[in-house]
Design a protein around this motif. Structure first.
Motif, PDB file in Angstrom:
ATOM      1  N   PHE A 114       0.720  -1.231   0.069  1.00 11.02           N
ATOM      2  CA  PHE A 114       0.072   0.000   0.057  1.00 11.02           C
ATOM      3  C   PHE A 114       0.824   1.120   0.001  1.00 11.02           C
ATOM      4  O   PHE A 114       0.372   2.338  -0.224  1.00 11.02           O
ATOM      5  CB  PHE A 114      -0.921   0.127   1.264  1.00 11.02           C
TER       6      PHE A 114
ATOM      7  N   ARG B 277      -0.479   5.576   2.559  1.00  8.88           N
ATOM      8  CA  ARG B 277      -1.660   4.927   2.876  1.00  8.88           C
ATOM      9  C   ARG B 277      -1.913   3.825   3.995  1.00  8.88           C
ATOM     10  O   ARG B 277      -2.719   3.689   4.815  1.00  8.88           O
ATOM     11  CB  ARG B 277      -1.975   3.713   1.464  1.00  8.88           C
ATOM     12  N   THR B 278      -0.544   3.284   4.406  1.00  6.57           N
ATOM     13  CA  THR B 278      -0.399   2.337   5.556  1.00  6.57           C
ATOM     14  C   THR B 278      -0.590   2.971   6.642  1.00  6.57           C
ATOM     15  O   THR B 278      -1.178   2.671   7.558  1.00  6.57           O
ATOM     16  CB  THR B 278       1.045   1.578   5.296  1.00  6.57           C
TER      17      THR B 278
ATOM     18  N   ALA C  58      -4.258   4.175   7.111  1.00  7.39           N
ATOM     19  CA  ALA C  58      -5.252   2.909   7.329  1.00  7.39           C
ATOM     20  C   ALA C  58      -4.902   2.594   8.904  1.00  7.39           C
ATOM     21  O   ALA C  58      -5.767   2.516   9.618  1.00  7.39           O
ATOM     22  CB  ALA C  58      -4.924   1.945   6.376  1.00  7.39           C
TER      23      ALA C  58
ATOM     24  N   SER D  63      -7.912   2.782  11.927  1.00  6.95           N
ATOM     25  CA  SER D  63      -8.350   1.587  12.739  1.00  6.95           C
ATOM     26  C   SER D  63      -8.873   1.930  14.033  1.00  6.95           C
ATOM     27  O   SER D  63      -9.723   1.253  14.502  1.00  6.95           O
ATOM     28  CB  SER D  63      -7.284   0.647  12.679  1.00  6.95           C
TER      29      SER D  63
ATOM     30  N   TRP E 223      -3.272  -3.053  13.653  1.00  3.32           N
ATOM     31  CA  TRP E 223      -2.709  -2.112  13.077  1.00  3.32           C
ATOM     32  C   TRP E 223      -1.734  -1.526  14.073  1.00  3.32           C
ATOM     33  O   TRP E 223      -0.983  -0.802  13.486  1.00  3.32           O
ATOM     34  CB  TRP E 223      -3.833  -1.237  12.499  1.00  3.32           C
TER      35      TRP E 223
ATOM     36  N   VAL F   3      -5.859  10.759  11.444  1.00  6.56           N
ATOM     37  CA  VAL F   3      -6.262  10.818  10.079  1.00  6.56           C
ATOM     38  C   VAL F   3      -6.010  11.943   9.457  1.00  6.56           C
ATOM     39  O   VAL F   3      -5.253  12.142   8.330  1.00  6.56           O
ATOM     40  CB  VAL F   3      -7.509  10.171   9.615  1.00  6.56           C
TER      41      VAL F   3
END
Length: 452
Positions: A310, A314-315, A318, A322, A351, A426
């Protein structure tokens, strides 16, 4: 053809692409010695982490069982074990940028062993008291800070950058397994012997990381020369500025603080939710957290593959998102309670090691070697300060909402709010350059000049 093999074609291409930027060539150890050294390093690290986690379990256990300690004493004991990072973290970072890291790891390991061994020694003399437990916990925590900063700063000198992501993922596997199994192993050891004798066994186990460190054959480069006239405060400030001015490390650190606040608050409230609202007994809660911990083990095994698939941005996004999964935890009021919490908790915990391994690799890759100890220490100090604050906020929120709305509605709402905190992490990443980064850059890319 294991994970440790270096793709020499890629290495040559990378060298050609970076030569135009006048980047000094990094000496890459041969795959065979690097593989063997990392195996020894990984073994020692695994035993060390397991020993630390078992000691963290046994210290309050001894206090409660042998001294019938009050909640205040147990809280103080836990506090002194975790207070070392905020107090000593930045100093340890400066020290690790002035000295070789491997001898410091040896010193910290031996120091931890002696701190743990003091408790059975004092018990044998008949002089052990709560003050001995607190002093031993404080000393073990202080040596743990030194080991942690030296460990994270030393790994890039042991392995080439191409191996760091996989190596950090494997180290996270050890941490996840230690967190999962240390309470059970510590409890069994304490029952088979006694609390103090169990600490003697754990102290003896630290001989293993001592021996594995002594077996490493990859030469450690000398410590970088000190800048003439630089004071301790100036060197600490340089580490802080190097972290804060970096366009990738700054948003990652901000997101980490928000994640820690939300995740620790959710973990605290979930305990209250399980006991007060769902009326679980301690055995059921133990099973719950053990099964939730399996998610962290799975995440650690796949962390490097997620990063490769990813990409960096993006990792991390994500992994930050989580935490929102805790919003679903109140569904346990209507669905089968235990399976619901297991699914929610395990899905979120997957995660945690992914984030840890990825961010550690990022710091190791983009930070100058002469600043690496201070940057690691600054990041860890900031993050460790957020953890107790998140626990306090979660408990206060549950009490406040529980008093106003009732236990079920209050703790459920507190879990939802703790989960929504992840949206702040995020946002911190999505509004930063990290969102568009796929491959972890090297130290020459994105470093914002001198840090002081």
């Amino acid at each position: 053809m294991g994970w440790w093999r270096v793709d020499h074609k890629t290495a040559r291409t990378t060298k050609q692409n970076t030569s135009r930027k006048a980047v000094p060539e990094t000496v890459v150890p041969e795959s065979g010695p690097a593989r063997q050294d990392f195996r020894w390093y990984w073994l020692g690290q695994s035993v060390s982490v397991l020993g630390h986690q078992m000691a963290i379990f046994l210290f309050p256990t001894i206090a409660i069982v042998m001294f019938h300690a009050s909640g205040l004493w147990v809280g103080a004991l836990n506090a002194v074990g975790t207070a070392a990072y905020p107090v000593l973290g930045l100093f340890a970072g400066v020290l690790m940028d002035r000295r070789r890291r491997r001898p410091a790891m040896l010193l910290a390991t031996v120091g931890t062993m002696l701190a743990l061994a003091w408790i059975p020694f004092a018990a044998a003399l008949g002089t052990m008291g709560m003050a001995d437990l607190c002093l031993a916990a404080l000393a073990a925590g202080a040596f743990g800070v030194l080991y942690d900063v030296a460990n994270q700063s030393h790994l890039p000198t042991l392995l080439p950058r191409e191996m760091l992501a996989r190596a950090n993922a494997r180290l996270e596997v050890s941490t996840s397994l230690a967190l999962l199994g240390s309470p059970a192993l510590g409890g069994l050891l304490s029952q088979a012997l006694s609390g103090t004798s169990a600490l003697a066994v754990i102290a003896g186990s630290f001989l293993i990381p001592v021996m594995t460190l002594l077996r490493l054959r990859t030469p450690e480069p000398p410590a970088p020369p000190r800048r003439p006239g630089a004071s301790l405060f100036a060197e600490m400030k340089a580490g802080v500025l190097a972290l804060w001015r970096h366009p990738l490390l700054r948003p990652a650190t901000v997101a980490a603080v928000i994640r820690n606040l939300g995740n620790t608050a959710a973990s605290t409230v979930s305990l209250l939710f399980a006991y007060r609202t769902l009326k679980f007994d301690p055995g059921t809660v133990g099973v719950l957290f053990t099964l939730v911990g399996l998610g962290g083990v799975a995440g650690a095994w796949t962390a490097d593959r997620m990063l490769a698939r990813f990409g960096l941005g993006r990792t991390l996004i994500a992994a930050s998102a989580s935490g929102v999964l805790w919003v679903a935890a109140p569904l346990a009021l209507w669905l089968p309670a235990l399976p619901t919490l297991i699914v929610v908790g395990a899905s979120a915990s997957v995660w945690v090691p992914v984030w840890n391994a990825t961010v550690t690799t990022l710091r190791q890759s983009v930070t100058r070697p002469d600043l690496l100890g201070r940057v690691h220490a600054t990041s860890r100090t900031i993050n460790f300060c957020a953890i107790p604050l998140g626990a306090l906020l979660g408990g206060a929120l549950a009490d406040l909402l529980g008093g106003a709305m009732g236990a079920a509605a209050g703790t459920g709402t507190a879990l939802v709010l703790a989960g929504l905190t992840a949206l702040g992490a995020v946002a911190a990443l999505a509004c930063s350059p990290l969102r568009n980064v796929r491959n972890i850059p090297g130290v020459d890319e994105g470093e914002p000049g001198e840090a002081g």
